[in-house]
Design an enzyme around this catalytic site. Structure first.
Site, PDB file in Angstrom:
ATOM      1  N   ASN A  38     -12.941  -3.538   1.874  1.00 36.83           N
ATOM      2  CA  ASN A  38     -13.978  -2.514   1.956  1.00 36.83           C
ATOM      3  C   ASN A  38     -14.820  -2.525   0.690  1.00 36.83           C
ATOM      4  O   ASN A  38     -14.312  -2.794  -0.410  1.00 36.83           O
ATOM      5  CB  ASN A  38     -13.328  -1.137   2.121  1.00 36.83           C
ATOM      6  CG  ASN A  38     -12.561  -1.011   3.423  1.00 36.83           C
ATOM      7  OD1 ASN A  38     -13.044  -1.425   4.467  1.00 36.83           O
ATOM      8  ND2 ASN A  38     -11.355  -0.454   3.367  1.00 36.83           N
ATOM      9  N   HIS A  55      -9.907  -5.248  -3.599  1.00 38.26           N
ATOM     10  CA  HIS A  55      -8.592  -5.429  -2.977  1.00 38.26           C
ATOM     11  C   HIS A  55      -8.798  -5.883  -1.549  1.00 38.26           C
ATOM     12  O   HIS A  55      -9.681  -5.385  -0.845  1.00 38.26           O
ATOM     13  CB  HIS A  55      -7.751  -4.153  -3.022  1.00 38.26           C
ATOM     14  CG  HIS A  55      -8.466  -2.909  -2.573  1.00 38.26           C
ATOM     15  ND1 HIS A  55      -9.414  -2.274  -3.358  1.00 38.26           N
ATOM     16  CD2 HIS A  55      -8.381  -2.183  -1.436  1.00 38.26           C
ATOM     17  CE1 HIS A  55      -9.877  -1.226  -2.712  1.00 38.26           C
ATOM     18  NE2 HIS A  55      -9.272  -1.150  -1.533  1.00 38.26           N
ATOM     19  N   ASP A  86       0.845  -1.197   0.000  1.00 38.39           N
ATOM     20  CA  ASP A  86       0.000   0.000   0.000  1.00 38.39           C
ATOM     21  C   ASP A  86       0.878   1.244   0.000  1.00 38.39           C
ATOM     22  O   ASP A  86       1.887   1.298   0.707  1.00 38.39           O
ATOM     23  CB  ASP A  86      -0.924  -0.015   1.226  1.00 38.39           C
ATOM     24  CG  ASP A  86      -2.065   0.971   1.096  1.00 38.39           C
ATOM     25  OD1 ASP A  86      -3.226   0.529   0.977  1.00 38.39           O
ATOM     26  OD2 ASP A  86      -1.815   2.198   1.102  1.00 38.39           O
ATOM     27  N   ILE A  87       0.487   2.242  -0.781  1.00 40.34           N
ATOM     28  CA  ILE A  87       1.286   3.462  -0.908  1.00 40.34           C
ATOM     29  C   ILE A  87       1.261   4.289   0.381  1.00 40.34           C
ATOM     30  O   ILE A  87       2.161   5.093   0.629  1.00 40.34           O
ATOM     31  CB  ILE A  87       0.769   4.294  -2.117  1.00 40.34           C
ATOM     32  CG1 ILE A  87       1.848   5.199  -2.670  1.00 40.34           C
ATOM     33  CG2 ILE A  87      -0.494   5.057  -1.770  1.00 40.34           C
ATOM     34  CD1 ILE A  87       1.503   5.796  -4.032  1.00 40.34           C
TER      35      ILE A  87
HETATM   36  P1  5GP Z   1      -9.852   1.340   0.188  1.00 41.51           P
HETATM   37  O1  5GP Z   1     -10.207   2.521   1.037  1.00 41.51           O
HETATM   38  O2  5GP Z   1     -10.416   1.470  -1.211  1.00 41.51           O
HETATM   39  O3  5GP Z   1     -10.169   0.036   0.831  1.00 41.51           O
HETATM   40  O4  5GP Z   1      -8.269   1.355   0.093  1.00 41.51           O
HETATM   41  C1  5GP Z   1      -7.556   1.845  -0.996  1.00 41.51           C
HETATM   42  C2  5GP Z   1      -6.091   1.742  -0.654  1.00 41.51           C
HETATM   43  O5  5GP Z   1      -5.344   1.938  -1.827  1.00 41.51           O
HETATM   44  C3  5GP Z   1      -5.618   2.792   0.366  1.00 41.51           C
HETATM   45  O6  5GP Z   1      -5.066   2.121   1.508  1.00 41.51           O
HETATM   46  C4  5GP Z   1      -4.573   3.597  -0.404  1.00 41.51           C
HETATM   47  O7  5GP Z   1      -3.470   3.973   0.393  1.00 41.51           O
HETATM   48  C5  5GP Z   1      -4.155   2.636  -1.504  1.00 41.51           C
HETATM   49  N1  5GP Z   1      -3.721   3.273  -2.735  1.00 41.51           N
HETATM   50  C6  5GP Z   1      -4.345   4.298  -3.383  1.00 41.51           C
HETATM   51  N2  5GP Z   1      -3.657   4.619  -4.490  1.00 41.51           N
HETATM   52  C7  5GP Z   1      -2.584   3.784  -4.539  1.00 41.51           C
HETATM   53  C8  5GP Z   1      -1.501   3.635  -5.465  1.00 41.51           C
HETATM   54  O8  5GP Z   1      -1.381   4.327  -6.466  1.00 41.51           O
HETATM   55  N3  5GP Z   1      -0.596   2.664  -5.188  1.00 41.51           N
HETATM   56  C9  5GP Z   1      -0.698   1.864  -4.083  1.00 41.51           C
HETATM   57  N4  5GP Z   1       0.250   0.945  -3.916  1.00 41.51           N
HETATM   58  N5  5GP Z   1      -1.693   1.975  -3.199  1.00 41.51           N
HETATM   59  C10 5GP Z   1      -2.637   2.930  -3.421  1.00 41.51           C
END
Ligand code: 5GP
Length: 127
Positions: free
Chosen positions: A97, A110, A35-36
């Protein structure tokens, strides 16, 4: 109602190689990368390569082969990042989520695999 998938989401771009990622594992049907914006010392995202918006979409429409691959990929990630309790790891949490209530930011399925520290309660107490 039919599921709709936006192929311009950031994980679709990672899958197409248009955006880089810090890869942990790649299998025939799945990709895992860091995760970034990590929320724990170990924070890996595992995604199917197919265009599935969330878990219920995947569970409904993915093939058995994709589902087995994805499930095993998550298990292999847990081993690779050293969080499996039976191997002496501290343990981990998996989160997927979906939608507004789940506060899903990226509309491609994811599973977050989090570990490397004690993570606290699953959800904050209300009130
Ligand atoms: P969600 O809230 O959709 O469950 O989580 C999305 C996740 O994707 C977040 O934890 C966010 O930090 C991660 N994320 C968003 N953009 C990127 C990206 O460009 N690269 C990576 N590796 N993670 C990302």
């Amino acid at each position: 109602m039919a599921y709709t998938y936006d192929d311009q989401n950031i994980f679709a771009k990672i899958l197409r190689g248009e955006v880089p990622c810090n890869k942990v594992l790649e299998t025939e049907h799945s990709l895992a990368f860091r995760d970034i914006n990590p929320q724990a010392p170990e924070h890996v995202l595992v995604i199917p390569k197919g265009p599935y918006v969330n878990y219920d979409h995947f569970a409904t429409e993915a093939s058995d082969e994709e589902i087995v691959d994805f499930t095993r990929a998550i298990g292999r990630v847990c081993t690779l990042i050293g969080v499996c309790p039976q191997d002496g790891g501290l343990g981990y949490r998996m989160i997927a989520n979906a939608g507004e209530a789940g506060v899903q930011e990226v509309p491609h399925l994811h599973v977050h695999v989090l570990g490397g520290r004690v993570l606290g309660r699953m959800l904050p107490r209300q009130g």
